[in-house]
Motif scaffolding. Structure first.
Motif, PDB file in Angstrom:
ATOM      1  N   SER A   1     -13.289  42.581 101.689  1.00  0.00           N
ATOM      2  CA  SER A   1     -12.780  41.829 100.550  1.00  0.00           C
ATOM      3  C   SER A   1     -13.464  42.288  99.279  1.00  0.00           C
TER       4      SER A   1
ATOM      5  N   GLY B   1     -14.232  38.005  96.892  1.00  0.00           N
ATOM      6  CA  GLY B   1     -13.718  36.894  97.675  1.00  0.00           C
ATOM      7  C   GLY B   1     -12.272  37.013  98.095  1.00  0.00           C
ATOM      8  N   THR B   2     -11.579  38.047  97.642  1.00  0.00           N
ATOM      9  CA  THR B   2     -10.175  38.232  98.013  1.00  0.00           C
ATOM     10  C   THR B   2     -10.077  39.328  99.064  1.00  0.00           C
ATOM     11  N   ARG B   3      -9.528  38.979 100.215  1.00  0.00           N
ATOM     12  CA  ARG B   3      -9.429  39.941 101.300  1.00  0.00           C
ATOM     13  C   ARG B   3      -8.466  41.058 100.917  1.00  0.00           C
ATOM     14  N   THR B   4      -8.880  42.299 101.174  1.00  0.00           N
ATOM     15  CA  THR B   4      -8.061  43.464 100.854  1.00  0.00           C
ATOM     16  C   THR B   4      -7.692  44.285 102.082  1.00  0.00           C
TER      17      THR B   4
END
Length: 349
Positions: A298, A301-304
Motif C-alpha cells: 500500500s 494507507g491505500t492498498r495498491t
C-alpha cells in the motif's frame, strides 16, 4: 559556514519530564510532535518509525533510558542498572540493525555501572552528551566530506540522513549542506526510497527548508541518471559499518553503488564513529531487519496490490567495501576502505 541557515530542524527535544519526537511518518504535510513519557513509548516510537535514522535512534533510546530511570530507587548506579536492565533490553530490541542504538545503550550501561548515589544525574548527563556530541560530529563530517568533492559536482543521496536522522545538520546530508555552502555541489538529486519514501517525504522537504534546490527521482531511475553524467558522487549514510568497510544502509543503497561503479561515479558513506562496528567482521554477519510485508502492498494507507500477493520487505542491504570510495566519520576519512585501513583509524575492535 552559516549553520543557522543550513541547520534549522531538530527532531528530538528533551523537555525535562518527557521526550518530544517530531513524527516523521506524517511529514511533509503535517508537522506534529509525539510526547513520550516513559521508555515503553520511546521504544514504540523507534519501532514504528516516528523517529528514524541511526544516530537519532541512539539519541532517542538514551533519553528513553532516562525516562525508565524515573521512579527507580537505588543506592548506586550498579543497583539501578540491575533494575533498569529489562527496560534497556526492550529499547535495544526496537530496531536490531542500527548499531548506534546498541552503542548508546552500552555507553549508558558503562557510566551507570561506575556511578554512585548521583547515578540518575550521571545518566541524564550522559544522554545529553550523546546528543550534543552527535551535532558537533555532524558539522565536522560535513567539512571533511565536502573537501572531497570537486566544485560544480552533481550528487545523489538515498533515504534521509539529515537533521531528521540525527541531532542536527545530518551525516550524508550534512556533507551536501556543506558542499552547497562552499560551492562544491552544483546539483542535488534524491531518490524517493521506497517503501517509506524517506527521500520523497523527508530529504527534499529538509533541503527545501534550507533553500537548497533538489530534484527527486524514482529509485529505479538512478542508473539512467548516472549514465547521463549528472552524478559525480553518491553520498549516503549508514546503519552499520563493518571491520572491513562493508556497510549496511537503507535498502536500495547497494543498487546505487553498483550503478555508480559502472558509470564512473564515486560512493561516499558518511556516519559517526558510533556506527562503526569493528566487532562485526563483514557484511554477511549483519542481521538485516525484515519489516511487515504489508508496507509494500500500500501507499499512504491505500492498498495498491491485489489481495493474495506476497511481498518480501528487507529494510537494509549491504554495500561491499569494494564499491565504496570513502567512509567519512568525525575521526577522519578512510579512502578505499578495507580491513587494514579501517583498523588504522578505528583500532582492531
Amino acid at each position: 559556514m552559516d549553520f543557522e541557515r543550513y541547520d534549522r530542524i531538530r527532531p528530538i527535544r528533551w523537555e525535562g519530564d518527557q521526550l518530544s519526537l517530531l513524527d516523521q511518518r506524517r511529514l511533509p504535510f503535517v508537522v506534529e510532535h509525539v510526547a513520550c513519557r516513559d521508555s515503553e513509548a520511546v521504544g514504540r516510537a523507534i519501532h514504528d518509525l516516528v523517529v528514524r535514522g541511526a544516530p537519532a535512534i541512539g539519541i532517542a533510546a538514551a533519553w528513553g533510558a532516562v525516562l525508565a530511570a524515573r521512579g527507580v530507587d537505588a543506592v548506586d548506579g550498579a543497583a539501578a542498572l540491575a533494575r533498569l536492565a529489562p527496560a534497556l533490553d526492550r529499547l535495544q530490541a526496537a530496531r536490531p540493525t542500527a548499531v548506534n542504538l546498541m552503542w548508546a545503550l552500552a555507553r549508558l550501561r558503562r557510566v551507570l555501572a561506575a556511578a554512585g548515589a548521583d547515578w540518575a544525574a550521571v545518566l541524564e548527563a550522559e544522554a545529553r552528551a550523546i546528543e550534543t556530541e552527535d551535532l558537533a560530529a555532524n558539522r565536522h563530517m560535513g567539512a571533511l566530506g565536502a573537501a572531497l568533492i570537486e566544485p560544480g559536482s552533481g550528487v545523489l543521496t538515498h533515504c534521509n540522513t539529515g537533521s531528521l536522522a540525527t541531532a542536527g545538520f545530518g551525516t550524508a546530508l550534512g556533507v551536501i549542506r556543506a558542499g552547497v555552502a562552499e560551492g562544491r555541489i552544483g546539483r542535488v538529486f534524491a531518490s524517493e526510497t521506497r517503501p517509506w519514501l524517506q527521500g520523497a517525504r523527508l530529504t527534499v522537504w529538509e533541503l527545501l527548508q534550507d533553500g537548497i534546490a533538489a530534484t527527486l527521482i524514482a529509485d529505479g531511475a538512478a542508473a539512467h541518471l548516472m549514465k547521463t553524467g549528472a552524478v559525480q558522487w553518491v553520498i549516503v549514510g549508514a546503519d552499520r559499518i563493518c571491520a572491513n568497510g562493508d556497510t549496511a544502509n537503507k535498502i536500495g543503497t547497494y543498487s546505487h553503488a553498483i550503478a555508480a561503479r559502472h558509470h564512473g561515479a564515486k560512493v561516499m558513506v558518511v556516519a559517526p564513529s558510533s556506527t562503526v562496528d569493528m566487532a562485526t567482521a563483514h557484511g554477511d554477519d549483519i542481521e538485516i531487519e525484515m519489516r511487515d510485508p504489508a508496507e509494500l502492498l500500500s501507499v499512504a494507507g491505500t492498498r495498491t496490490v491485489a489481495e493474495g500477493v506476497q511481498a518480501w520487505n528487507p529494510v537494509f542491504d549491504v554495500t561491499p567495501a569494494g564499491l565504496i570510495d570513502a567512509i567519512v566519520t568525525e575521526r577522519g576519512v578512510v579512502m578505499a576502505p578495507d580491513r587494514a585501513r579501517m583498523q588504522a583509524l578505528f583500532g582492531p575492535g
